[in-house]
Design an enzyme around this catalytic site. Structure first.
Site, PDB file in Angstrom:
ATOM      1  CD  GLU A  25      46.447  15.743   3.744  1.00  0.00           C
ATOM      2  OE1 GLU A  25      45.372  15.106   3.685  1.00  0.00           O
ATOM      3  OE2 GLU A  25      46.918  16.378   2.778  1.00  0.00           O
ATOM      4  CE  LYS A 159      49.309  14.231  -7.223  1.00  0.00           C
ATOM      5  NZ  LYS A 159      48.662  13.917  -5.933  1.00  0.00           N
TER       6      LYS A 159
HETATM    7  N1  PSU Z   1      46.048  16.731  -3.759  1.00  0.00           N
HETATM    8  C1  PSU Z   1      47.047  15.838  -3.706  1.00  0.00           C
HETATM    9  N2  PSU Z   1      47.025  14.882  -2.750  1.00  0.00           N
HETATM   10  C2  PSU Z   1      46.003  14.817  -1.832  1.00  0.00           C
HETATM   11  C3  PSU Z   1      44.957  15.778  -1.903  1.00  0.00           C
HETATM   12  C4  PSU Z   1      45.024  16.715  -2.873  1.00  0.00           C
HETATM   13  O1  PSU Z   1      47.944  15.888  -4.518  1.00  0.00           O
HETATM   14  O2  PSU Z   1      45.996  13.920  -1.003  1.00  0.00           O
HETATM   15  C5  PSU Z   1      43.864  15.723  -0.891  1.00  0.00           C
HETATM   16  C6  PSU Z   1      44.152  16.696   0.276  1.00  0.00           C
HETATM   17  O3  PSU Z   1      43.675  16.141   1.461  1.00  0.00           O
HETATM   18  C7  PSU Z   1      43.331  17.909  -0.112  1.00  0.00           C
HETATM   19  C8  PSU Z   1      42.133  17.275  -0.731  1.00  0.00           C
HETATM   20  O4  PSU Z   1      42.988  18.729   0.975  1.00  0.00           O
HETATM   21  O5  PSU Z   1      42.639  16.174  -1.475  1.00  0.00           O
HETATM   22  C9  PSU Z   1      41.367  18.233  -1.628  1.00  0.00           C
HETATM   23  O6  PSU Z   1      40.160  17.661  -2.024  1.00  0.00           O
HETATM   24  P1  PSU Z   1      39.073  18.568  -2.772  1.00  0.00           P
HETATM   25  O7  PSU Z   1      39.699  18.921  -4.095  1.00  0.00           O
HETATM   26  O8  PSU Z   1      37.884  17.682  -2.923  1.00  0.00           O
HETATM   27  O9  PSU Z   1      38.828  19.746  -1.905  1.00  0.00           O
END
Ligand code: PSU
Ligand code: MN
Length: 314
Positions: A25, A159
């Site tokens: 990604e 996390k």
């Molecule tokens: N959690 C992490 N590192 C990240 C992300 C999440 O520990 O880089 C990033 C990933 O790209 C994940 C996104 O798909 O954040 C999720 O965002 P949201 O919670 O807004 O869907």
């Protein structure tokens, strides 16, 4: 092939020949780490995938194209530009129409990987159900994507800025298998054990590939989560990290952070509060996931060659 997709030559050749390919990604590049750690992390992930005999396909939106496989310059551009928007499924049409760049999240990367015919994807942590989601409704689009799109996602869990219990409930409801790689419990990104059970514990990449093949050949579309705990020597202290996460969550609440800003805000705040000490743990787990994903992709390619009907059908 849809005209919005831009496949790197090397990736196209590997897919045509049925050789293993691993998607990576790009939100992790634009929003996961500061420069130059982000670029270093991305390049090393690609190197690790190659070392295992698979072809890396880092995915992003580049000038309005859904790019599968990036040049070194493009990785550098995503790493240095502070303005590249986060691209989840819903953002893709706007970015394509505007001819913009975008850093794909787990959801965005899965959607594009599936269009390209890639079955395995390595990331750091998946998004999930946020703490307090019963009021905010903040549930990551990553979980919906896992429900609908047939790609296996290797992560170190999620996390604990999230509610990991609710995240696992949601995945259960939406029919997504959560497989522990040599673990009985779901890992919590910086730490190896959230105390919450996974569906099943698997010991080898071949076993994981067999589950993917079984799911998709039975017509059960949708993703699979492979939870790969951070290596013990890189894991952080659980109490320490919990304190930092509580602090980061309080800051987000005070500053009224909402919507798609929530996750990037929390990631940046955790980074600041650990004084960058979380970076080496974060990098180590991404590379470990890239390595495991490449091994799973190699096994899945073998199964798919023996019986092509096991391939994805999203
Ligand atoms: N959690 C992490 N590192 C990240 C992300 C999440 O520990 O880089 C990033 C990933 O790209 C994940 C996104 O798909 O954040 C999720 O965002 P949201 O919670 O807004 O869907
Ligand atoms: Mn959200």
């Amino acid at each position: 092939m849809r005209s919005q997709i831009r496949l790197a030559e090397e990736v196209a050749a590997a897919l045509d020949a049925g050789r293993p390919v691993v998607a990576l990604e790009s939100t992790i590049i634009s929003h996961g780490f500061p420069y130059p750690a982000n670029v270093e992390c991305a390049r090393e992930s690609e190197r690790v995938v190659r070392e295992e005999g698979a072809v890396p396909a880092t995915i992003a939106v580049i000038g309005g194209k859904l790019a599968v496989g990036l040049s070194d310059e493009e990785i550098e551009r995503l790493g240095t530009s502070r303005e590249t928007p986060k691209a989840s499924r819903r953002d893709l049409p706007l970015l394509i129409a505007r001819g913009s760049d975008g850093a794909t999240t787990v959801a965005g990367t899965m959607a594009v990987a599936a269009m390209a015919g890639i079955s395995v994807f390595a990331t750091g942590g998946i998004g999930g159900v946020h703490r307090g989601a019963e009021r905010s409704f903040d549930i990551s689009a990553d979980l919906e994507e896992l429900a609908r799109t047939s790609v296996a996602v290797v992560s170190a869990g999620a996390k604990s800025v999230l509610d990991l219990g609710l995240t696992l409930e949601y995945l259960e409801t939406r029919g997504v298998p959560v497989l522990g790689y040599r673990t009985d419990t779901f890992p919590a990104f910086y730490t190896r054990d959230s105390g919450l059970p996974v569906d099943a514990r698997l010991e080898t990449p071949a076993e994981v590939a067999a589950v993917m093949a079984a799911k998709w050949s039975a017509g059960l579309a949708g993703g699979v989560v492979i939870a790969n705990p951070i290596e013990p020597e890189h894991a952080l202290d659980a109490a320490e990290i919990e304190k930092i996460i509580t602090h980061a969550l309080a800051d987000a609440r005070e500053q009224g952070i909402r919507g798609k800003q929530v996750t990037p805000f929390l990631l940046a705040r955790v980074h600041e509060l650990t004084g960058g000490a979380s970076d080496s743990a974060n990098k180590a787990l991404v590379w470990s996931n890239a390595r495991l994903a490449a091994r799973i992709a190699a096994e899945f390619a073998k199964v798919a060659r023996r019986s092509p009907a096991t391939g994805r059908q999203s």
